[in-house]
Design a protein around this motif. Structure first.
Motif, PDB file in Angstrom:
ATOM      1  N   SER A 181      36.654  45.276  41.001  1.00 52.03           N
ATOM      2  CA  SER A 181      36.853  45.963  39.599  1.00 52.03           C
ATOM      3  C   SER A 181      37.570  44.743  38.802  1.00 52.03           C
ATOM      4  N   ARG A 182      37.715  44.943  37.645  1.00 56.31           N
ATOM      5  CA  ARG A 182      38.292  43.837  36.578  1.00 56.31           C
ATOM      6  C   ARG A 182      39.713  43.754  36.716  1.00 56.31           C
ATOM      7  N   PHE A 183      40.558  44.744  37.287  1.00 60.32           N
ATOM      8  CA  PHE A 183      41.915  44.701  37.702  1.00 60.32           C
ATOM      9  C   PHE A 183      41.891  43.692  39.040  1.00 60.32           C
ATOM     10  N   THR A 184      41.116  44.335  40.096  1.00 60.27           N
ATOM     11  CA  THR A 184      41.082  43.595  41.321  1.00 60.27           C
ATOM     12  C   THR A 184      40.654  41.989  41.066  1.00 60.27           C
ATOM     13  N   THR A 185      39.758  41.646  40.268  1.00 58.55           N
ATOM     14  CA  THR A 185      39.580  40.516  39.877  1.00 58.55           C
ATOM     15  C   THR A 185      40.773  39.734  39.331  1.00 58.55           C
ATOM     16  N   PHE A 186      41.176  40.377  38.364  1.00 57.88           N
ATOM     17  CA  PHE A 186      42.473  39.767  37.809  1.00 57.88           C
ATOM     18  C   PHE A 186      43.731  39.542  38.834  1.00 57.88           C
ATOM     19  N   ARG A 187      43.651  40.427  39.703  1.00 60.17           N
ATOM     20  CA  ARG A 187      44.947  40.360  40.585  1.00 60.17           C
ATOM     21  C   ARG A 187      44.653  39.369  42.013  1.00 60.17           C
ATOM     22  N   LYS A 188      43.266  39.132  42.349  1.00 62.54           N
ATOM     23  CA  LYS A 188      43.321  38.367  43.347  1.00 62.54           C
ATOM     24  C   LYS A 188      42.398  37.164  43.185  1.00 62.54           C
ATOM     25  N   LEU A 232      33.918  32.120  39.135  1.00 62.55           N
ATOM     26  CA  LEU A 232      34.589  33.043  40.389  1.00 62.55           C
ATOM     27  C   LEU A 232      34.898  34.318  39.819  1.00 62.55           C
ATOM     28  N   GLU A 233      35.264  34.730  38.783  1.00 59.78           N
ATOM     29  CA  GLU A 233      35.325  36.252  38.252  1.00 59.78           C
ATOM     30  C   GLU A 233      33.927  37.017  38.280  1.00 59.78           C
ATOM     31  N   GLU A 234      32.970  36.263  37.975  1.00 59.04           N
ATOM     32  CA  GLU A 234      31.572  36.834  38.209  1.00 59.04           C
ATOM     33  C   GLU A 234      31.104  37.227  39.426  1.00 59.04           C
ATOM     34  N   ALA A 235      31.594  36.376  40.417  1.00 57.03           N
ATOM     35  CA  ALA A 235      31.194  36.306  41.841  1.00 57.03           C
ATOM     36  C   ALA A 235      31.937  37.627  42.521  1.00 57.03           C
ATOM     37  N   ALA A 236      33.148  37.719  41.872  1.00 58.18           N
ATOM     38  CA  ALA A 236      34.010  38.944  42.225  1.00 58.18           C
ATOM     39  C   ALA A 236      33.330  40.139  42.004  1.00 58.18           C
ATOM     40  N   TRP A 237      32.846  40.280  40.605  1.00 58.32           N
ATOM     41  CA  TRP A 237      32.433  41.520  40.014  1.00 58.32           C
ATOM     42  C   TRP A 237      30.852  41.784  40.796  1.00 58.32           C
TER      43      TRP A 237
END
Length: 283
Positions: free
Chosen positions: A185-192, A175-180
């Motif tokens: 960004s890492r912060f946006t991935t962490f937050r959303k 899920l995080e890799e798909a967002a990247w």
């Protein structure tokens, strides 16, 4: 006995066990609330009185108007709220960041760090009293609510890290890799992405931290010399006197202490349910 009858009997036994556990857990709370409305004659009688035969507000009125140790009871409630909420906010931030680092990054000594967290959690708070007291004095936080917040954060942080680590590890890294890949960004991935999925764990740790800090007595008693900095558990100790114990006032004050915990749980439990379904992606 037929399989269907055996299955029904099992359900009945399970439900009966659940009812017994519920009664066992709720009865002390009921007894506390009912005692706060009983007269002294009903409190100190040798007879078992499950329901107040005569209601009185004298105990509650005395606690609210007379105060404790020369201060209003609302001052102690405010101090407890500041300490508890401060512990929840600061502890949640540090616990989530630490849990994310442990679950997502491989570094030397990670397993040893997790074992150390367990060891720290098993150490009784009484054994840490003297060293923590000396450190608080060195930091200039003695007789300050911030000192209590720091202590409570340290006491609840190991449990929070352990619990949140499990929630973070359960989130698929894809899920995080798909967002990247989509440019986040890492912060946006962490937050959303990550934060909504671990929200139930964050709520659970927040409830634990709030209750622990709200009910903490030993450090609040040792680190506070000025009565204006006392929390509610310390204030209730003044109803225990050499000439007797004012059980009516203690039960009334304890009932007042219970209300903010229930309100806090009702406010955050919706976030727990929302977090269970937030952050989902289409298959």
């Amino acid at each position: 006995m037929t399989p269907i009858a055996r299955k029904r009997l099992g359900k009945v036994a399970l439900n009966a066990a659940g009812v017994l556990v519920f009664v066992f857990a709720v009865f002390p709370v009921y007894w506390m609330v009912s005692t706060s409305f009983k007269t002294n004659d009903q409190i100190f009688t040798t007879e078992f009185i499950p329901f107040p035969t005569e209601l009185t507000l004298d105990h509650l009125h005395r606690v609210l108007t007379e105060g404790v140790a020369g201060n209003s009871i609302w001052l102690y409630m405010r101090n407890s709220a500041i300490v508890a909420l401060g512990t929840v906010v600061i502890g949640a931030v540090f616990a989530l960041l630490a849990a994310t680092a442990i679950a997502r990054f491989a570094f030397k000594g990670r397993s040893s760090f997790l074992v150390l967290l367990l060891i720290v959690q098993m150490i009784p708070a009484e054994a840490l009293l003297i060293p923590l007291f000396l450190n608080v004095k060195r930091l200039g936080l003695y007789d300050q609510l911030l000192g209590l917040i720091v202590i409570n954060v340290g006491l609840t942080l190991p449990f929070g890290i352990w619990m949140l680590r499990t929630f973070v590890a359960a989130v698929p890294k894809s899920l995080e890799e798909a967002a990247w890949i989509d440019g986040a960004s890492r912060f946006t991935t962490f937050r959303k992405v990550l934060f909504p999925l671990v929200a139930p764990g964050l709520v659970a740790t927040s409830i634990f931290s709030f209750i622990t800090a709200w009910n903490e007595l030993i450090f609040a008693l040792i680190l506070m010399s000025d009565s204006s900095g006392y929390t509610m558990p310390v204030a209730l100790q003044f109803f225990f006197g050499q000439r007797g114990t004012d059980w009516g006032a203690i039960m009334a004050g304890s009932t007042m202490m219970t209300i903010p915990v229930v309100v806090f749980f009702l406010l955050v439990q919706r976030r727990m349910v929302t977090g269970l379904v937030a952050g989902a992606v289409k298959g």
